[in-house]
Structures are given as structure tokens and as C-alpha cells.
Write a protein that holds these residues in place. Structure first.
Motif, mmCIF file in Angstrom:
data_model
loop_
_atom_site.group_PDB
_atom_site.id
_atom_site.type_symbol
_atom_site.label_atom_id
_atom_site.label_comp_id
_atom_site.label_asym_id
_atom_site.label_seq_id
_atom_site.Cartn_x
_atom_site.Cartn_y
_atom_site.Cartn_z
ATOM 1 N N ASN A 59 0.809 -1.213 0.000
ATOM 2 C CA ASN A 59 0.000 0.000 0.000
ATOM 3 C C ASN A 59 0.848 1.273 0.000
ATOM 4 O O ASN A 59 0.333 2.366 0.242
ATOM 5 C CB ASN A 59 -0.939 0.004 1.202
ATOM 6 C CG ASN A 59 -0.191 0.010 2.532
ATOM 7 O OD1 ASN A 59 0.939 -0.464 2.620
ATOM 8 N ND2 ASN A 59 -0.823 0.529 3.560
ATOM 9 N N THR A 60 2.145 1.146 -0.269
ATOM 10 C CA THR A 60 3.010 2.320 -0.308
ATOM 11 C C THR A 60 2.709 3.161 -1.550
ATOM 12 O O THR A 60 2.552 2.638 -2.647
ATOM 13 C CB THR A 60 4.489 1.900 -0.311
ATOM 14 O OG1 THR A 60 4.765 1.166 0.879
ATOM 15 C CG2 THR A 60 5.399 3.118 -0.372
ATOM 16 N N MET A 232 -4.888 -0.226 4.100
ATOM 17 C CA MET A 232 -4.945 -0.587 2.690
ATOM 18 C C MET A 232 -6.193 -0.014 2.024
ATOM 19 O O MET A 232 -6.156 0.426 0.872
ATOM 20 C CB MET A 232 -4.935 -2.111 2.558
ATOM 21 C CG MET A 232 -5.031 -2.623 1.130
ATOM 22 S SD MET A 232 -3.543 -2.340 0.157
ATOM 23 C CE MET A 232 -2.491 -3.625 0.851
ATOM 24 N N ALA A 233 -7.303 -0.005 2.753
ATOM 25 C CA ALA A 233 -8.550 0.510 2.192
ATOM 26 C C ALA A 233 -8.481 2.006 1.914
ATOM 27 O O ALA A 233 -9.264 2.530 1.109
ATOM 28 C CB ALA A 233 -9.709 0.207 3.147
ATOM 29 N N ASP A 234 -7.553 2.705 2.565
ATOM 30 C CA ASP A 234 -7.446 4.159 2.397
ATOM 31 C C ASP A 234 -6.451 4.563 1.314
ATOM 32 O O ASP A 234 -6.164 5.753 1.154
ATOM 33 C CB ASP A 234 -7.026 4.812 3.728
ATOM 34 C CG ASP A 234 -8.092 4.668 4.803
ATOM 35 O OD1 ASP A 234 -9.282 4.767 4.465
ATOM 36 O OD2 ASP A 234 -7.718 4.444 5.967
ATOM 37 N N THR A 235 -5.904 3.584 0.567
ATOM 38 C CA THR A 235 -4.854 3.902 -0.405
ATOM 39 C C THR A 235 -5.344 4.896 -1.448
ATOM 40 O O THR A 235 -4.689 5.914 -1.712
ATOM 41 C CB THR A 235 -4.351 2.621 -1.088
ATOM 42 O OG1 THR A 235 -3.830 1.720 -0.104
ATOM 43 C CG2 THR A 235 -3.242 2.958 -2.086
ATOM 44 N N ALA A 263 -0.432 -1.030 -7.573
ATOM 45 C CA ALA A 263 -0.640 -0.884 -9.015
ATOM 46 C C ALA A 263 0.574 -1.359 -9.794
ATOM 47 O O ALA A 263 0.453 -1.993 -10.843
ATOM 48 C CB ALA A 263 -0.946 0.577 -9.341
ATOM 49 N N MET A 264 1.776 -1.057 -9.274
ATOM 50 C CA MET A 264 2.997 -1.503 -9.939
ATOM 51 C C MET A 264 3.102 -3.023 -9.920
ATOM 52 O O MET A 264 3.497 -3.642 -10.913
ATOM 53 C CB MET A 264 4.220 -0.879 -9.261
ATOM 54 C CG MET A 264 4.391 0.600 -9.521
ATOM 55 S SD MET A 264 5.897 1.248 -8.755
ATOM 56 C CE MET A 264 7.153 0.355 -9.661
ATOM 57 N N GLY A 269 2.902 -7.978 -12.812
ATOM 58 C CA GLY A 269 2.312 -9.314 -12.886
ATOM 59 C C GLY A 269 1.669 -9.567 -14.233
ATOM 60 O O GLY A 269 1.791 -10.659 -14.799
ATOM 61 N N GLY A 270 0.977 -8.550 -14.769
ATOM 62 C CA GLY A 270 0.367 -8.691 -16.087
ATOM 63 C C GLY A 270 1.398 -8.876 -17.185
ATOM 64 O O GLY A 270 1.212 -9.688 -18.096
#
Length: 410
Positions: A59-60, A232-235, A263-264, A269-270
Motif C-alpha cells: 500500500n506504499t 490498505m482501504a485508504d490507499t 498498481a505496480m 504481474g500482467g
């Protein structure tokens, strides 16, 4: 003839024609081995990237200056980058942000102590939150704090490798090292960290951010800002707050880029999955070649065993039983080739795993090659299905033989 008897007959045919059977299976072996190694590499790199990003926390949030992202026709308007005041504003005004840290990259410098010196050592300007943000643990001494004792102070914290090479007998704390002609007092050393995203953190030294700004940069620039939301929910909410704060301070100039480790991780991963799919598809072409080889050999086998087929039909064997027997033989041939290919692929992956974790692989990231159970089961089933698909025509041809003509065959 039941399935067990069909399997025994199939194994007997393989043993009777060992060389021919091996050459027939070669395409399957190579194809399955290539797919196995590809899956191991994909899963290994995925695990490696997840572990690397996990060191900062999923969550950074990161912020850096990126003028290329500004809207067409928009001028910079005096915005030269992130400033120390931006860091303080985010720290004070963003309620969903729990931890804020800044990083200044001063480049590669020569660090010396007495007659010993290390060239190309990365010097990082850091604040009191940097160690917590990057999960750095001190071996001796302490890291910086945000108190006045470290503001503009000529202090330095040494990475593990730097401390070991400059002070092989210990005693680093309280000693003075020279960086760019400046004497800096060692107040701490860092425990071994290893590589993070390809960077050797053990070969770094850290100076207070304020010292880096005053004595090296001559400005209050900040190269990278890292923040950790309350949860994490506040990211997403924290990212919005940080973006609004920067836009308010810089007249809505969209010259900053903001993103999250989550997101990175998803993006990497994609990319890894896409590359794995492409390489697996290329490797699977050899399975097609192997399947054609199986079909050819089974057609030869039908021709060689024409009298046997006629005899079995004469004593009451049903056509579906012959069809089933030849399909089992083709599937067994392909399955054994697939198992051999998996074993070879697993062995090659284990060798790569061992080498990248051995002392010989200096500077290389240790890649843990994993071959999950689902991949092993899938490869086995796929191998057998190749034999079934390419064995249909030979089996059908055997089942359609006229028993009288088959008995006359020489």
C-alpha cells in the motif's frame, strides 16, 4: 480388454521398440520441458517481484516530479520539482496518510576511511521515516531521527557491505569517513538487506536529507516522496488527498506522477503473465510436432499389427475395443514423454534456482524456480490429450479393418 490390460499392452509395445518409442516421444519431451521451464520462470519471477515490492509494503504510495505528463500547451510555470515544503504539507494536511518519507539520490561517490576506499557507492539522502518505510534494521548504532540533532548534521549510516569493507574488524560507530572531501561521523550500520528491485541496498550509505540538501544539492529539492496510508482501504483516498495538496500548491500544474506499489505489482504481474503465455505458446509448437510423430508411428504400428488385429477380431474382439486399445497406446506414449519432459524441466529449473542462490552468482537476484501442482497436473493431462487427439485416426483406421483382409495381410 479392460483399461489395465490395454495399459500393459501399451507398455509392452514401448519396451519392444525402445529406440523408436524414444524418438517418437522426443517432440513431446522437448515441448513439455520447455513449457515446464517457462512456467517455473514465470512463477519464480512473479514470486521475486512480489517479495521485492513487499519490502516496501503493497500500500506504499510514491510521488515524483514528471514534467512530461503535463497537458499540451501547459508551461511549467516555475515548478522545478518536489520541494521540502511539499513533503511537510502532505505530512500535515493529508489525514489518510500515516507515514511520509523522502529520498534524495546524490549519485555514486567514493567513500573512504584511512587507506581503504570504495568507489561507486550510492549516497542517499534520507529522513527519520526512511528506515521504517524501507524496512531497514540497524546492526549497530541508530538511524536518523527528525529531531534537531540530525538536522544538517555531518552524520552517515553505512550499508552492510560498506561497513564490512571499510571496518572489517568493527568499530565503525564514532569513526569519520570521507565523502566528496567531507568528513562524516558514522552513527549507525545497517543489517544485511540484499537486493531490492535490482539495487544493492547493502552498498549504500545514508546521510540526513537536510544535510544532502544543504551540502550537496544547494536547494530544498526532494527526488522521491514515499507515503503509507493509514490502511490498505485508504490507499486511493490518500492518493487523492496527496494529489489535491500538490495541485493546490502548484497552481494545478500536472507535473507530478503519483502511484502505488499495488498498481505496480499488478502491472508487472500482467507483463510477466503475458510473456509467459507467449513463450509457452511458442514452446507448445514442439508438442504439435510431437503429436504428428505419434500419429505417424501409430499408423506404422497399425500396419505392422494388421494380422494381430484381424486375429483378435476373428475371435470376437469388438471394433470399439480395438479403437480403445490404440487410443490408450497413443495416450500412454505421449504421457510418458510428458512425464520425462517435466522431470527434465524441473531438474533444469532446480539447477537455475541453485545457481542464482549460490556464491558464484554475485550480483544476480536469487530466483526461486517453482513448479506448482496445478501446472504438473495440467501438463500431464495435456500430454495425454495430445496422444489421444493424434491417435484418433490411427485407432479409427485399425478399428475399421476388415478381419478377413487383415488375416490375409503379410
Amino acid at each position: 480388454m479392460n483399461i489395465l490390460q490395454s495399459l500393459l499392452v501399451a507398455v509392452g509395445m514401448l519396451r519392444a521398440n525402445k529406440i523408436r518409442s524414444f524418438l517418437t516421444m522426443l517432440g513431446i519431451i522437448i515441448g513439455v520441458m520447455a513449457v515446464t521451464v517457462t512456467i517455473e520462470m514465470v512463477e519464480g519471477f512473479r514470486s521475486y517481484m512480489n517479495n521485492q515490492f513487499a519490502s516496501l509494503g503493497s500500500n506504499t504510495v510514491f510521488v515524483f516530479y514528471d514534467p512530461s505528463g503535463r497537458r499540451r500547451g501547459e508551461t511549467l510555470g516555475g515548478v522545478g520539482g518536489l520541494k521540502q515544503e511539499d513533503v511537510e504539507a502532505i505530512r500535515d494536511e493529508c489525514s489518510l496518510v500515516n507515514l511520509v518519507s523522502e529520498e534524495l539520490r546524490l549519485g555514486a561517490k567514493t567513500v573512504s576511511y584511512g587507506d581503504l576506499q570504495l568507489e561507486s557507492t550510492d549516497v542517499i539522502g534520507a529522513d527519520g521515516s526512511y528506515a521504517e518505510m524501507h524496512a531497514l534494521q540497524t546492526d549497530e548504532g541508530r538511524f536518523f531521527t527528525d529531531t534537531s540533532s540530525d538536522k544538517w548534521a555531518n552524520n552517515v549510516v553505512l550499508g552492510y557491505d560498506v561497513a564490512q569493507k571499510l571496518f572489517p574488524r568493527g568499530g565503525a560507530i564514532g569513526s569519520d569517513v570521507i565523502i566528496d572531501g567531507r568528513a562524516l561521523r558514522v552513527i549507525g550500520t545497517i543489517k544485511k538487506k540484499g537486493q531490492t528491485l535490482g539495487e544493492q541496498e547493502d552498498k549504500r550509505v545514508y546521510v540526513p536529507a537536510s544535510t544532502a540538501q544543504k551540502r550537496w544539492l544547494g536547494s530544498d529539492d526532494v527526488h522521491v516522496l514515499l507515503a503509507r496510508p493509514v490502511s490498505m482501504a485508504d490507499t486511493d483516498g490518500a492518493m487523492d488527498q496527496m494529489w489535491q495538496t500538490l495541485m493546490r500548491r502548484h497552481d494545478n500544474k500536472q507535473v507530478f506522477r503519483i502511484g502505488s506499489q499495488e498498481a505496480m505489482t499488478a502491472a508487472f504481474g500482467g507483463i510477466i503473465t503475458a510473456f509467459g503465455a507467449v513463450f509457452s505458446a511458442i514452446a507448445a509448437l514442439s508438442l504439435l510436432v510431437g503429436g504428428i510423430g505419434i500419429m505417424n508411428i501409430m499408423l506404422v504400428s497399425v500396419t505392422e499389427r494388421t494380422r494381430e488385429i484381424g486375429l483378435r477380431m476373428a475371435v470376437g474382439a469388438k471394433r470399439y475395443e480395438l479403437l480403445f486399445q490404440f487410443l490408450v497406446e497413443a495416450a500412454t506414449l505421449s504421457l510418458i514423454g510428458g512425464l520425462i519432459g517435466m522431470a527434465l524441466g524441473w531438474g533444469l529449473g532446480a539447477a537455475v534456482d541453485w545457481f542464482t542462490h549460490s556464491p558464484m552468482a554475485q550480483g544476480m537476484p536469487g530466483i526461486t524456480m517453482t513448479f506448482p501442482l496445478w501446472a504438473a497436473i495440467g501438463a500431464s493431462l495435456f500430454s495425454a490429450s495430445v496422444g489421444l487427439v493424434f491417435g484418433i485416426y490411427p485407432a479409427w483406421r485399425a478399428a475399421k479393418l476388415d478381419p478377413i483382409e487383415a488375416l490375409r495381410h503379410e
